[in-house]
Design a protein around this motif. Structure first.
Motif, mmCIF file in Angstrom:
data_model
loop_
_atom_site.group_PDB
_atom_site.id
_atom_site.type_symbol
_atom_site.label_atom_id
_atom_site.label_comp_id
_atom_site.label_asym_id
_atom_site.label_seq_id
_atom_site.Cartn_x
_atom_site.Cartn_y
_atom_site.Cartn_z
ATOM 1 N N GLN A 1 5.667 -13.432 -41.320
ATOM 2 C CA GLN A 1 4.648 -13.554 -42.327
ATOM 3 C C GLN A 1 4.093 -12.168 -42.668
ATOM 4 N N VAL A 2 3.423 -12.110 -43.802
ATOM 5 C CA VAL A 2 2.858 -10.843 -44.258
ATOM 6 C C VAL A 2 1.670 -10.469 -43.369
ATOM 7 N N GLN A 3 1.676 -9.238 -42.893
ATOM 8 C CA GLN A 3 0.563 -8.741 -42.091
ATOM 9 C C GLN A 3 0.271 -7.288 -42.452
ATOM 10 N N LEU A 4 -1.011 -6.976 -42.459
ATOM 11 C CA LEU A 4 -1.474 -5.610 -42.653
ATOM 12 C C LEU A 4 -2.480 -5.323 -41.552
ATOM 13 N N VAL A 5 -2.290 -4.222 -40.830
ATOM 14 C CA VAL A 5 -3.156 -3.894 -39.700
ATOM 15 C C VAL A 5 -3.651 -2.459 -39.854
ATOM 16 N N GLU A 6 -4.968 -2.328 -39.968
ATOM 17 C CA GLU A 6 -5.581 -1.002 -40.092
ATOM 18 C C GLU A 6 -5.883 -0.420 -38.718
ATOM 19 N N SER A 7 -5.840 0.893 -38.641
ATOM 20 C CA SER A 7 -6.242 1.593 -37.424
ATOM 21 C C SER A 7 -6.722 2.989 -37.807
ATOM 22 N N GLY A 8 -7.407 3.641 -36.864
ATOM 23 C CA GLY A 8 -7.838 5.012 -37.085
ATOM 24 C C GLY A 8 -9.303 5.184 -37.428
ATOM 25 N N GLY A 9 -10.040 4.085 -37.490
ATOM 26 C CA GLY A 9 -11.459 4.202 -37.776
ATOM 27 C C GLY A 9 -12.224 4.775 -36.590
ATOM 28 N N GLY A 10 -13.508 5.043 -36.804
ATOM 29 C CA GLY A 10 -14.323 5.568 -35.724
ATOM 30 C C GLY A 10 -15.593 6.211 -36.225
ATOM 31 N N LEU A 11 -16.226 6.948 -35.335
ATOM 32 C CA LEU A 11 -17.474 7.661 -35.631
ATOM 33 C C LEU A 11 -17.155 9.138 -35.839
ATOM 34 N N VAL A 12 -17.658 9.694 -36.913
ATOM 35 C CA VAL A 12 -17.409 11.109 -37.219
ATOM 36 C C VAL A 12 -18.676 11.707 -37.807
ATOM 37 N N GLN A 13 -18.880 12.987 -37.592
ATOM 38 C CA GLN A 13 -20.046 13.666 -38.150
ATOM 39 C C GLN A 13 -19.823 13.978 -39.626
ATOM 40 N N PRO A 14 -20.898 14.118 -40.375
ATOM 41 C CA PRO A 14 -20.753 14.526 -41.783
ATOM 42 C C PRO A 14 -19.952 15.814 -41.899
ATOM 43 N N GLY A 15 -19.053 15.827 -42.870
ATOM 44 C CA GLY A 15 -18.165 16.962 -43.050
ATOM 45 C C GLY A 15 -16.863 16.845 -42.288
ATOM 46 N N GLY A 16 -16.772 15.869 -41.412
ATOM 47 C CA GLY A 16 -15.573 15.688 -40.610
ATOM 48 C C GLY A 16 -14.477 14.929 -41.334
ATOM 49 N N SER A 17 -13.398 14.658 -40.600
ATOM 50 C CA SER A 17 -12.223 14.002 -41.164
ATOM 51 C C SER A 17 -11.761 12.848 -40.289
ATOM 52 N N LEU A 18 -11.126 11.883 -40.926
ATOM 53 C CA LEU A 18 -10.455 10.782 -40.240
ATOM 54 C C LEU A 18 -9.219 10.425 -41.042
ATOM 55 N N ARG A 19 -8.221 9.882 -40.369
ATOM 56 C CA ARG A 19 -7.056 9.340 -41.062
ATOM 57 C C ARG A 19 -6.879 7.885 -40.677
ATOM 58 N N LEU A 20 -6.934 7.036 -41.673
ATOM 59 C CA LEU A 20 -6.687 5.613 -41.477
ATOM 60 C C LEU A 20 -5.203 5.320 -41.702
ATOM 61 N N SER A 21 -4.698 4.370 -40.932
ATOM 62 C CA SER A 21 -3.325 3.902 -41.102
ATOM 63 C C SER A 21 -3.336 2.413 -41.408
ATOM 64 N N CYS A 22 -2.384 1.998 -42.214
ATOM 65 C CA CYS A 22 -2.205 0.585 -42.553
ATOM 66 C C CYS A 22 -0.745 0.242 -42.268
ATOM 67 N N ALA A 23 -0.504 -0.463 -41.183
ATOM 68 C CA ALA A 23 0.848 -0.856 -40.810
ATOM 69 C C ALA A 23 1.177 -2.205 -41.426
ATOM 70 N N ALA A 24 2.250 -2.232 -42.207
ATOM 71 C CA ALA A 24 2.631 -3.437 -42.925
ATOM 72 C C ALA A 24 3.865 -4.082 -42.301
ATOM 73 N N SER A 25 3.916 -5.399 -42.347
ATOM 74 C CA SER A 25 5.087 -6.132 -41.875
ATOM 75 C C SER A 25 5.237 -7.413 -42.672
#
Length: 124
Positions: free
Chosen positions: A1-25
């Protein structure tokens, strides 16, 4: 079946960076546009960015242009959202979703399958 799973979230200070991933199947990633959306407490869900399936065209909400970059790796069935220069107003639950149509859209009603969401908190 169709699935989408996000990862990579979190707490970051202003000015910082994050990368989110979306794994599809359950489907062929390059046949569909994939979008990133976010929803902050008490606010409506808004489109952040989208990328087309075959040719990699992208679109961004004005609020994130120049700071966020969407990309995809079809071999890994994964779509990414690189978020730089984060601001407190970027705090939200971020969702990825599969597009119903081939054209780029930041409207949530043009997406059918959704991930469970990833929390992003920007705070000092």
């Amino acid at each position: 079946q169709v699935q989408l799973v996000e990862s990579g979230g979190g707490l970051v200070q202003p000015g910082g960076s994050l990368r989110l991933s979306c794994a599809a199947s359950g489907f062929t990633l390059d046949d569909y546009a994939i979008g990133w959306f976010r929803q902050a407490p008490g606010k409506e869900r808004e489109g952040v960015s989208t990328i087309s399936g075959s040719d990699g065209r992208t679109d961004y909400a004005d609020s994130v242009k120049g700071r966020f970059t969407i990309s995809r790796d079809n071999a890994k069935n994964t779509v990414y959202l690189q978020m730089n220069s984060l601001k407190p107003e970027d705090t939200a639950v971020y969702y990825c979703a599969r597009g119903l149509l081939l054209h780029l859209s930041l409207f949530s009603y043009e997406y059918d399958y959704w991930g469970q969401g990833a929390q992003v908190t920007v705070s000092s």
